[in-house]
Enzyme design. Structure first.
Site, PDB file in Angstrom:
ATOM      1  N   PRO A 199       1.117  -3.013  -2.070  1.00 25.50           N
ATOM      2  CA  PRO A 199       1.845  -3.860  -3.047  1.00 25.50           C
ATOM      3  C   PRO A 199       1.862  -5.567  -2.772  1.00 25.50           C
ATOM      4  O   PRO A 199       2.272  -5.771  -1.638  1.00 25.50           O
ATOM      5  CB  PRO A 199       3.206  -3.482  -3.205  1.00 25.50           C
ATOM      6  N   ASN A 200       1.716  -6.344  -3.746  1.00 25.25           N
ATOM      7  CA  ASN A 200       1.771  -7.600  -3.665  1.00 25.25           C
ATOM      8  C   ASN A 200       0.394  -8.475  -2.817  1.00 25.25           C
ATOM      9  O   ASN A 200       0.489  -9.597  -2.760  1.00 25.25           O
ATOM     10  CB  ASN A 200       3.043  -8.096  -3.130  1.00 25.25           C
TER      11      ASN A 200
ATOM     12  N   ARG B  70       0.882 -16.193  -2.251  1.00 24.12           N
ATOM     13  CA  ARG B  70       2.195 -15.793  -1.711  1.00 24.12           C
ATOM     14  C   ARG B  70       2.725 -15.892  -0.520  1.00 24.12           C
ATOM     15  O   ARG B  70       1.992 -15.748   0.685  1.00 24.12           O
ATOM     16  CB  ARG B  70       1.970 -14.292  -1.810  1.00 24.12           C
TER      17      ARG B  70
ATOM     18  N   TYR C 174       1.790 -15.563   5.297  1.00 28.03           N
ATOM     19  CA  TYR C 174       0.761 -14.613   5.051  1.00 28.03           C
ATOM     20  C   TYR C 174      -0.653 -15.358   5.242  1.00 28.03           C
ATOM     21  O   TYR C 174      -1.624 -14.723   5.194  1.00 28.03           O
ATOM     22  CB  TYR C 174       0.692 -13.861   3.819  1.00 28.03           C
TER      23      TYR C 174
ATOM     24  N   ASN D  24      -2.955  -1.676   5.104  1.00 28.45           N
ATOM     25  CA  ASN D  24      -1.746  -2.523   4.919  1.00 28.45           C
ATOM     26  C   ASN D  24      -0.981  -2.164   3.873  1.00 28.45           C
ATOM     27  O   ASN D  24      -1.644  -2.283   2.755  1.00 28.45           O
ATOM     28  CB  ASN D  24      -2.485  -4.003   4.934  1.00 28.45           C
TER      29      ASN D  24
ATOM     30  N   ALA E  50       5.157  -3.450   1.763  1.00 23.74           N
ATOM     31  CA  ALA E  50       6.454  -3.350   1.770  1.00 23.74           C
ATOM     32  C   ALA E  50       6.669  -1.744   1.680  1.00 23.74           C
ATOM     33  O   ALA E  50       7.725  -1.105   2.394  1.00 23.74           O
ATOM     34  CB  ALA E  50       7.590  -3.829   0.731  1.00 23.74           C
TER      35      ALA E  50
ATOM     36  N   HIS F 270       7.824   0.244   4.719  1.00 22.68           N
ATOM     37  CA  HIS F 270       8.986   0.363   5.384  1.00 22.68           C
ATOM     38  C   HIS F 270       9.968   1.407   4.708  1.00 22.68           C
ATOM     39  O   HIS F 270      11.053   1.671   4.837  1.00 22.68           O
ATOM     40  CB  HIS F 270       9.847  -1.076   5.082  1.00 22.68           C
TER      41      HIS F 270
ATOM     42  N   ASP G 190       3.395  11.326   4.936  1.00 24.48           N
ATOM     43  CA  ASP G 190       3.107  12.576   4.659  1.00 24.48           C
ATOM     44  C   ASP G 190       1.693  12.565   4.696  1.00 24.48           C
ATOM     45  O   ASP G 190       0.924  13.382   5.166  1.00 24.48           O
ATOM     46  CB  ASP G 190       3.868  13.296   3.508  1.00 24.48           C
TER      47      ASP G 190
ATOM     48  N   GLU H 275      -2.893   0.942  10.945  1.00 31.96           N
ATOM     49  CA  GLU H 275      -1.733   0.036  10.534  1.00 31.96           C
ATOM     50  C   GLU H 275      -2.091  -1.289  10.727  1.00 31.96           C
ATOM     51  O   GLU H 275      -2.190  -1.913  11.832  1.00 31.96           O
ATOM     52  CB  GLU H 275      -0.513   0.552  10.926  1.00 31.96           C
TER      53      GLU H 275
ATOM     54  N   HIS I 192      -0.877  -5.571   9.701  1.00 29.60           N
ATOM     55  CA  HIS I 192      -0.052  -6.445   8.871  1.00 29.60           C
ATOM     56  C   HIS I 192      -0.655  -7.818   9.156  1.00 29.60           C
ATOM     57  O   HIS I 192      -0.823  -8.140  10.554  1.00 29.60           O
ATOM     58  CB  HIS I 192       1.472  -6.168   9.360  1.00 29.60           C
TER      59      HIS I 192
ATOM     60  N   SER J  34       1.696 -10.516   9.026  1.00 31.57           N
ATOM     61  CA  SER J  34       2.565 -11.225   9.650  1.00 31.57           C
ATOM     62  C   SER J  34       3.101 -10.129  10.814  1.00 31.57           C
ATOM     63  O   SER J  34       2.489  -8.885  10.936  1.00 31.57           O
ATOM     64  CB  SER J  34       3.945 -11.151   8.738  1.00 31.57           C
TER      65      SER J  34
ATOM     66  N   ARG K 156      10.729 -10.354  11.768  1.00 29.90           N
ATOM     67  CA  ARG K 156      11.088 -10.862  10.550  1.00 29.90           C
ATOM     68  C   ARG K 156      12.404  -9.895  10.387  1.00 29.90           C
ATOM     69  O   ARG K 156      13.118  -9.709  11.130  1.00 29.90           O
ATOM     70  CB  ARG K 156      10.082 -10.663   9.661  1.00 29.90           C
TER      71      ARG K 156
ATOM     72  N   ARG L  38      12.277  -4.966   7.894  1.00 25.22           N
ATOM     73  CA  ARG L  38      10.850  -4.730   8.181  1.00 25.22           C
ATOM     74  C   ARG L  38      10.576  -4.222   9.616  1.00 25.22           C
ATOM     75  O   ARG L  38       9.466  -3.985   9.996  1.00 25.22           O
ATOM     76  CB  ARG L  38      10.163  -5.966   7.960  1.00 25.22           C
TER      77      ARG L  38
END
Ligand code: DQA
Length: 145
Positions: free
Chosen positions: A12-13, A20, A25, A77, A80, A83, A90, A101, A103, A105, A110, A114
């Site tokens: 998302p986003n 953004r 970012y 990535n 959100a 979290h 699963d 994984e 990210h 940032s 933060r 997060r």
């Protein structure tokens, strides 16, 4: 033989990268990051399949697909959803494909919400805090599996 594929899945986003919160970012768009990842993967001898969705279920379906297609690895990535998503936890646990994984940032530096990652315990490893370069680092790591 065809090159093996590494899936790069974005949640998302992340379609809004570039505009953004660039101070967090970075100023690169997802298309620019995808182009860099494609070039870098090619030098490592891999194909990449880069996708983004704002919907949790798409990410889950793509994780299942990566396993069914015998992808070499997944770079994820989850934004959100990192979290919050037991469903992603699963899904990663359910497949054999290694998941890295990523990210842009450093979530640990933060807000407290997060600091929890549902991805980290089931990921092969985590790369965070290096901006867009993290995707290239993840490709380097995946190329060593
Ligand atoms: C992010 C970090 C997450 O906490 C946030 O919700 C994102 C982006 C990152 O790449 O830094 O959407 O995954």
């Amino acid at each position: 033989m065809a090159a093996k594929t590494i899936y790069i899945l974005n949640g998302p986003n992340l379609n809004l990268l570039g505009m953004r919160e660039p101070e967090i970012y970075g100023s690169e768009t997802l298309d620019e990051i995808a182009g860099q990842a494609e070039d870098h993967a090619q030098t490592l001898g891999f194909d990449v399949d880069i996708r983004q969705s704002n919907h949790e279920g798409h990410l889950i379906d793509w994780l299942h697909e990566a396993a069914a297609e015998k992808a070499h690895a997944v770079i994820l990535n989850a934004g959100a959803l990192t979290h919050t998503s037991i469903a992603l936890y699963d899904a990663i646990k359910a497949i054999d494909t290694p998941v890295i994984e990523v990210h842009l940032s450093n979530p640990a530096a933060r807000e407290a919400f997060r600091h929890k990652s549902f991805i980290a315990p089931v990921a092969k490893g985590t790369i965070c805090g290096f901006g867009a370069f993290g995707y290239q680092l993840a490709l380097d790591a995946a190329s060593k599996f």
